[in-house]
Motif scaffolding. Structure first.
Motif, mmCIF file in Angstrom:
data_model
loop_
_atom_site.group_PDB
_atom_site.id
_atom_site.type_symbol
_atom_site.label_atom_id
_atom_site.label_comp_id
_atom_site.label_asym_id
_atom_site.label_seq_id
_atom_site.Cartn_x
_atom_site.Cartn_y
_atom_site.Cartn_z
ATOM 1 N N LEU A 213 -6.588 -14.158 -1.715
ATOM 2 C CA LEU A 213 -5.615 -14.876 -1.371
ATOM 3 C C LEU A 213 -4.970 -14.647 -2.179
ATOM 4 O O LEU A 213 -4.810 -14.813 -3.300
ATOM 5 N N MET A 214 -4.156 -13.884 -1.520
ATOM 6 C CA MET A 214 -2.919 -14.177 -2.583
ATOM 7 C C MET A 214 -1.525 -14.887 -2.744
ATOM 8 O O MET A 214 -1.364 -15.461 -1.486
ATOM 9 N N LYS A 215 -0.917 -15.085 -3.935
ATOM 10 C CA LYS A 215 0.366 -15.806 -3.589
ATOM 11 C C LYS A 215 1.923 -15.237 -3.137
ATOM 12 O O LYS A 215 1.337 -14.188 -3.937
ATOM 13 N N ILE A 216 2.510 -16.130 -3.529
ATOM 14 C CA ILE A 216 3.900 -14.961 -3.473
ATOM 15 C C ILE A 216 3.936 -15.054 -5.101
ATOM 16 O O ILE A 216 3.927 -15.318 -5.836
ATOM 17 N N GLY A 217 4.612 -13.378 -4.483
ATOM 18 C CA GLY A 217 5.113 -12.895 -6.074
ATOM 19 C C GLY A 217 3.826 -11.518 -5.956
ATOM 20 O O GLY A 217 4.235 -10.805 -7.045
ATOM 21 N N PHE A 247 -4.388 -13.565 2.703
ATOM 22 C CA PHE A 247 -5.314 -12.306 1.951
ATOM 23 C C PHE A 247 -4.404 -10.838 2.825
ATOM 24 O O PHE A 247 -5.198 -9.511 2.789
ATOM 25 N N ARG A 248 -3.782 -10.080 3.109
ATOM 26 C CA ARG A 248 -3.000 -9.576 3.842
ATOM 27 C C ARG A 248 -1.996 -9.021 3.040
ATOM 28 O O ARG A 248 -0.897 -9.503 3.186
ATOM 29 N N VAL A 249 -1.530 -7.326 3.067
ATOM 30 C CA VAL A 249 -0.612 -6.227 2.672
ATOM 31 C C VAL A 249 -0.930 -5.345 4.266
ATOM 32 O O VAL A 249 -0.925 -4.409 4.143
ATOM 33 N N ASN A 250 0.241 -5.314 4.955
ATOM 34 C CA ASN A 250 1.287 -4.638 5.433
ATOM 35 C C ASN A 250 1.651 -3.644 4.587
ATOM 36 O O ASN A 250 2.876 -3.399 4.187
ATOM 37 N N ALA A 251 0.807 -2.477 4.289
ATOM 38 C CA ALA A 251 1.031 -1.383 3.414
ATOM 39 C C ALA A 251 1.869 0.026 3.728
ATOM 40 O O ALA A 251 2.602 0.135 2.435
ATOM 41 N N GLY A 252 1.915 -0.332 4.902
ATOM 42 C CA GLY A 252 3.047 0.967 5.301
ATOM 43 C C GLY A 252 2.191 1.926 5.863
ATOM 44 O O GLY A 252 0.891 2.574 5.778
ATOM 45 N N ALA A 253 2.337 3.301 6.064
ATOM 46 C CA ALA A 253 2.291 4.297 6.548
ATOM 47 C C ALA A 253 1.046 5.043 5.939
ATOM 48 O O ALA A 253 1.034 4.881 4.590
ATOM 49 N N ARG A 276 -12.414 -1.368 -3.744
ATOM 50 C CA ARG A 276 -11.200 -2.295 -4.903
ATOM 51 C C ARG A 276 -9.971 -1.912 -4.801
ATOM 52 O O ARG A 276 -10.198 -0.441 -5.124
ATOM 53 N N VAL A 277 -8.955 -2.644 -4.355
ATOM 54 C CA VAL A 277 -7.630 -2.292 -4.832
ATOM 55 C C VAL A 277 -7.278 -3.073 -5.972
ATOM 56 O O VAL A 277 -7.834 -3.921 -6.379
ATOM 57 N N LEU A 278 -6.137 -3.222 -6.196
ATOM 58 C CA LEU A 278 -4.936 -3.861 -7.324
ATOM 59 C C LEU A 278 -4.271 -4.855 -6.596
ATOM 60 O O LEU A 278 -3.847 -4.086 -5.582
ATOM 61 N N ILE A 279 -4.247 -6.538 -7.326
ATOM 62 C CA ILE A 279 -2.942 -7.324 -6.213
ATOM 63 C C ILE A 279 -2.823 -6.898 -7.718
ATOM 64 O O ILE A 279 -3.053 -7.756 -8.845
#
Length: 366
Positions: A213-217, A247-253, A276-279
């Motif tokens: 879960l990601m926070k604001i920022g 939990f989501r990032v709409n990351a683009g094309a 694995r990705v970086l937050i």
């Protein structure tokens, strides 16, 4: 770089007592446990963790040595093994230290243990074994020793074997947490000035759903060019249109790069469950997360271009008000509110990319 955490659970105590340590290792995310050969099957039933033992049924074959002669014998045995070998050496002097260095050219994993834990022998082994085949594992008794071991000479050991019989199984969680914190990267973020915002028609875009879960920022570093990435905000904000999905990032094309651990990138189209990705937050502090799902859908796209010190970077995002970048003050800003001359956070780097790895080369991307 990730550091291995292994847990020792092969001492002469009842199974139910050692079981607590194995279970704690599983729950804390340790990579492997050392167990007696008769406990391999019971350990497998507890969960999915690598097993090290003297049994042929284990994942890694375990050898021990406390003399130069035993080290030589272990090297000979390792050559006959089809599976990876682990050699544990109790370092009690310079001769054994030299024998350990020799073993490092043949053994897959070399555990070095000192009865009175000292940094100097470990420093010598790290220096001598940097180019060797082996992975160097330092025997430690607590989380603080583990931290020192993986930071020694800046390079550090490749991992630790934790023997927390005296400290208790709670030390396993502490050790895993400390080494997890050391994996965090730090990125320099700069205020890129928006120079162009332009609808470009339909395309395939990628939503990255993580198991965190990601926070604001917080968000992810994504961009159309290897030399510059935008900090794309997570869907952790409330909206009148959709519920938050932190939990989501709409990351683009699909063509865009995303920054991943270890100084690498991937195309968004390559991501899949388990990667694995970086937050990354607005201060440039990064932590790792696991991809749970990747959603690729056809949506209207928007070209966003920014400039910092005469360097231009671009990315293509879904044209929707729920997509946010992060401004120079660390606050999310919807692309529907974004205007030319606004400043958003970007990460710039030199060189190009070859199969995701950064290389120093002259590269022109438009």
């Amino acid at each position: 770089m990730s550091k291995r955490v292994w847990v020792k659970a092969d001492w002469s105590a009842p199974w139910e007592e050692r079981k607590k340590f194995i279970t704690s290792a599983l729950e804390a995310g340790a990579e492997a446990v050392i167990v007696p050969r008769e406990d391999v099957e019971k350990t497998r039933k507890l969960g999915n963790i690598k097993i090290i033992s003297k049994s042929e049924e284990s994942d890694f074959f375990f050898l021990e040595a406390s003399s130069v002669e035993e080290v030589e014998e272990a090297i000979s045995k390792s050559r006959k093994q089809e599976k990876k070998t682990v050699l544990s050496i109790k370092i009690s002097g310079k001769k054994l230290e030299k024998a350990a260095i020799k073993a490092g050219n043949y053994i897959d994993f070399l555990i070095v243990i000192s009865q009175d834990w000292k940094v100097i022998p470990l420093e010598n082994l790290i220096a001598e074994l940097q180019e060797a085949k082996t992975n160097l594992i330092a025997g430690v008794k607590n989380a603080q020793e583990a931290k020192t071991a993986v930071e020694t000479l800046e390079v550090g050991a490749d991992g630790v074997l934790l023997n927390s019989e005296e400290e208790g199984f709670e030390e396993i969680r502490k050790t895993c947490e400390i080494l997890e914190e050391l994996k965090h990267e730090k990125f320099e973020l700069s205020p890129g000035k928006i120079t162009k915002i332009k609808p470009v028609g339909m395309g395939d875009r990628v939503c990255i759903d993580t198991t965190s879960l990601m926070k604001i920022g917080e968000g992810m570093l994504v961009g159309s060019q290897s030399h510059g990435l935008f900090l794309i905000h997570s869907e952790s904000l409330k909206s009148e249109y959709v519920e938050p999905r932190p939990f989501r990032v709409n990351a683009g094309a699909v063509h865009a790069y995303i920054r991943t651990p270890g100084g690498r990138t991937k195309y968004l189209s390559e991501l899949e469950s388990g990667d694995r990705v970086l937050i990354v937050n607005s201060e440039g502090e990064a932590s790792e997360a696991t991809v749970g799902r990747v959603k690729i859908e056809r949506r209207p796209l928007l070209l966003v271009e920014a400039e910092y010190e005469d360097r231009k970077i671009k990315t293509l995002l879904q044209n929707a008000e729920t997509i946010n970048l992060i401004n120079k003050n660390g606050a999310p800003v919807s692309i529907s509110d974004l205007e030319v001359e606004d400043e958003v956070l970007v990460h710039l780097q030199e060189g190009g990319r070859h199969f995701g790895a950064q290389v120093e080369e002259t590269l022109l991307e438009k």
